[in-house]
Design an enzyme around this catalytic site. Structure first.
Site, PDB file in Angstrom:
ATOM      1  N   LYS A   2       0.629  -1.271   0.160  1.00  0.00           N
ATOM      2  CA  LYS A   2      -0.107  -0.156  -0.085  1.00  0.00           C
ATOM      3  C   LYS A   2       0.762   1.271   0.413  1.00  0.00           C
ATOM      4  O   LYS A   2       1.560   1.775   0.902  1.00  0.00           O
ATOM      5  CB  LYS A   2      -0.817  -0.217   1.202  1.00  0.00           C
ATOM      6  CG  LYS A   2      -2.107  -0.980   0.967  1.00  0.00           C
ATOM      7  CD  LYS A   2      -2.758  -1.623   2.201  1.00  0.00           C
ATOM      8  CE  LYS A   2      -1.785  -1.291   3.480  1.00  0.00           C
ATOM      9  NZ  LYS A   2      -2.269  -1.569   5.026  1.00  0.00           N
ATOM     10  N   THR A  37      -7.857   8.747   9.244  1.00  0.00           N
ATOM     11  CA  THR A  37      -7.604   7.488   8.251  1.00  0.00           C
ATOM     12  C   THR A  37      -6.788   6.538   9.501  1.00  0.00           C
ATOM     13  O   THR A  37      -6.268   5.423   9.194  1.00  0.00           O
ATOM     14  CB  THR A  37      -6.325   7.808   7.891  1.00  0.00           C
ATOM     15  OG1 THR A  37      -5.262   8.260   8.993  1.00  0.00           O
ATOM     16  CG2 THR A  37      -6.159   8.870   6.467  1.00  0.00           C
ATOM     17  N   GLY A  49      -7.049   2.997  11.441  1.00  0.00           N
ATOM     18  CA  GLY A  49      -7.482   1.699  10.818  1.00  0.00           C
ATOM     19  C   GLY A  49      -7.465   1.456   9.536  1.00  0.00           C
ATOM     20  O   GLY A  49      -8.409   0.628   9.199  1.00  0.00           O
ATOM     21  N   THR A  50      -7.071   2.320   8.327  1.00  0.00           N
ATOM     22  CA  THR A  50      -7.382   2.232   7.450  1.00  0.00           C
ATOM     23  C   THR A  50      -7.018   0.706   6.947  1.00  0.00           C
ATOM     24  O   THR A  50      -7.232  -0.484   5.707  1.00  0.00           O
ATOM     25  CB  THR A  50      -6.972   2.586   6.851  1.00  0.00           C
ATOM     26  OG1 THR A  50      -5.344   3.897   6.812  1.00  0.00           O
ATOM     27  CG2 THR A  50      -7.608   4.540   6.585  1.00  0.00           C
ATOM     28  N   GLY A  51      -5.699   0.014   7.858  1.00  0.00           N
ATOM     29  CA  GLY A  51      -5.223  -1.171   6.807  1.00  0.00           C
ATOM     30  C   GLY A  51      -5.597  -2.089   7.447  1.00  0.00           C
ATOM     31  O   GLY A  51      -5.760  -2.951   6.968  1.00  0.00           O
ATOM     32  N   CYS A  52      -6.436  -2.003   9.059  1.00  0.00           N
ATOM     33  CA  CYS A  52      -6.874  -3.642   9.223  1.00  0.00           C
ATOM     34  C   CYS A  52      -8.259  -3.657   8.289  1.00  0.00           C
ATOM     35  O   CYS A  52      -8.697  -4.377   8.248  1.00  0.00           O
ATOM     36  CB  CYS A  52      -7.462  -2.502  10.543  1.00  0.00           C
ATOM     37  SG  CYS A  52      -6.017  -2.694  11.869  1.00  0.00           S
TER      38      CYS A  52
END
Length: 263
Positions: A175, A207, A209-212
């Site tokens: 990402k 932003t 928690g975008t990865g989770c």
């Protein structure tokens, strides 16, 4: 509802990331979410202020009971914190969930800077978890640690992803959110080639928690029988929509609106 996802990750008391975000994302994809909690965190949008790990054997018990009864069509791992946790989770995957697609989000540092993976656990993550994964979803700082390469541009992203393939993982979704510029690029890299995803950057402090969220939405797609490419496209669209609809909560890195639905 279609597809069962077992999420193995830490809890976020603020509700924006971790297990809470994972459950919301899986449900938004119309899949079923079960969990094995690896750690409790005391946090809000301003940062992580405390971490209480769960005993490794209890993590395994959570996983085993879910897998023996409900089952899983995909797994998603997030915060694994330390070497004993990584070893326990990998052992239970090998024993109870061999062959089930695994989306491994190599969570290392919280948005506010608190370390969520102990430094001595990086090698265990590379040695034990990555070879079990179907796809890993690192951001750029995580990819730099896992690949041992500095990433300054898209060519560096490609080289780092290829280096991570050498660790035994079949696919890397790298990402590009940490790169500068108005265009955001993510790369899905396998030994068969690279698929490039591009979108305009959303300028927002919301932003958290975008990865989770991305990894869990991706796992839901795999659980529903979607191809890795198609599941990636849908997960990216969902995260973007959730960011645009963010409720504006908190004084720091605010949460997304996980309740958005794609048309």
């Amino acid at each position: 509802m279609k597809g069962r996802v077992l999420i193995v990750a830490g809890s976020d008391s603020g509700g924006g990331a971790g297990i809470q975000a994972d459950i919301k994302a899986v449900m938004a994809m119309d899949a079923y979410a079960a969990t094995a909690i690896t750690a409790l965190t005391a946090q809000n949008t301003l940062g992580v202020f405390g971490v209480v790990p769960v005993q490794p054997e209890f993590i395994r018990q959570q996983m085993k009971l879910v897998l023996d009864d409900i089952g899983a069509d995909a797994l998603k791992t997030g915060m694994l914190h330390d070497v004993p946790t990584i070893e326990a989770v990998c052992a239970e995957i090998e024993q109870s969930a061999a062959g089930v697609p695994l989306v491994a989000d190599p969570v290392m540092v919280a948005k506010g800077g608190h370390r969520l993976l102990q430094e001595d656990a990086v090698e265990a993550l590379k040695r034990r978890l990555l070879p079990l994964a179907t796809v890993i979803t690192p951001n750029i700082p995580e990819a730099e640690v896992l690949s041992g390469r500095e990433i300054r541009d898209e060519a560096d992203m490609q080289a780092a992803a290829e280096a991570m393939l050498e660790l035994g993982v079949p696919a890397v979704l790298l990402k590009g959110g940490h790169m500068e510029g108005e265009v955001l690029v993510d790369l899905l890299v396998t030994r068969a080639g690279t698929e490039r995803f591009e979108s305009s950057r959303i300028r927002s402090r919301h932003t958290h928690g975008t990865g989770c969220t991305m990894a869990s939405a991706l796992a839901a797609g795999l659980a529903q029988g979607m191809s890795l490419s198609a599941a990636t496209v849908r997960a990216r669209d969902y995260v973007r929509a959730a960011m645009l609809a963010a409720p504006g909560y908190g004084a720091g890195h605010g949460p997304l609106n996980h309740g958005v639905r794609l048309g």
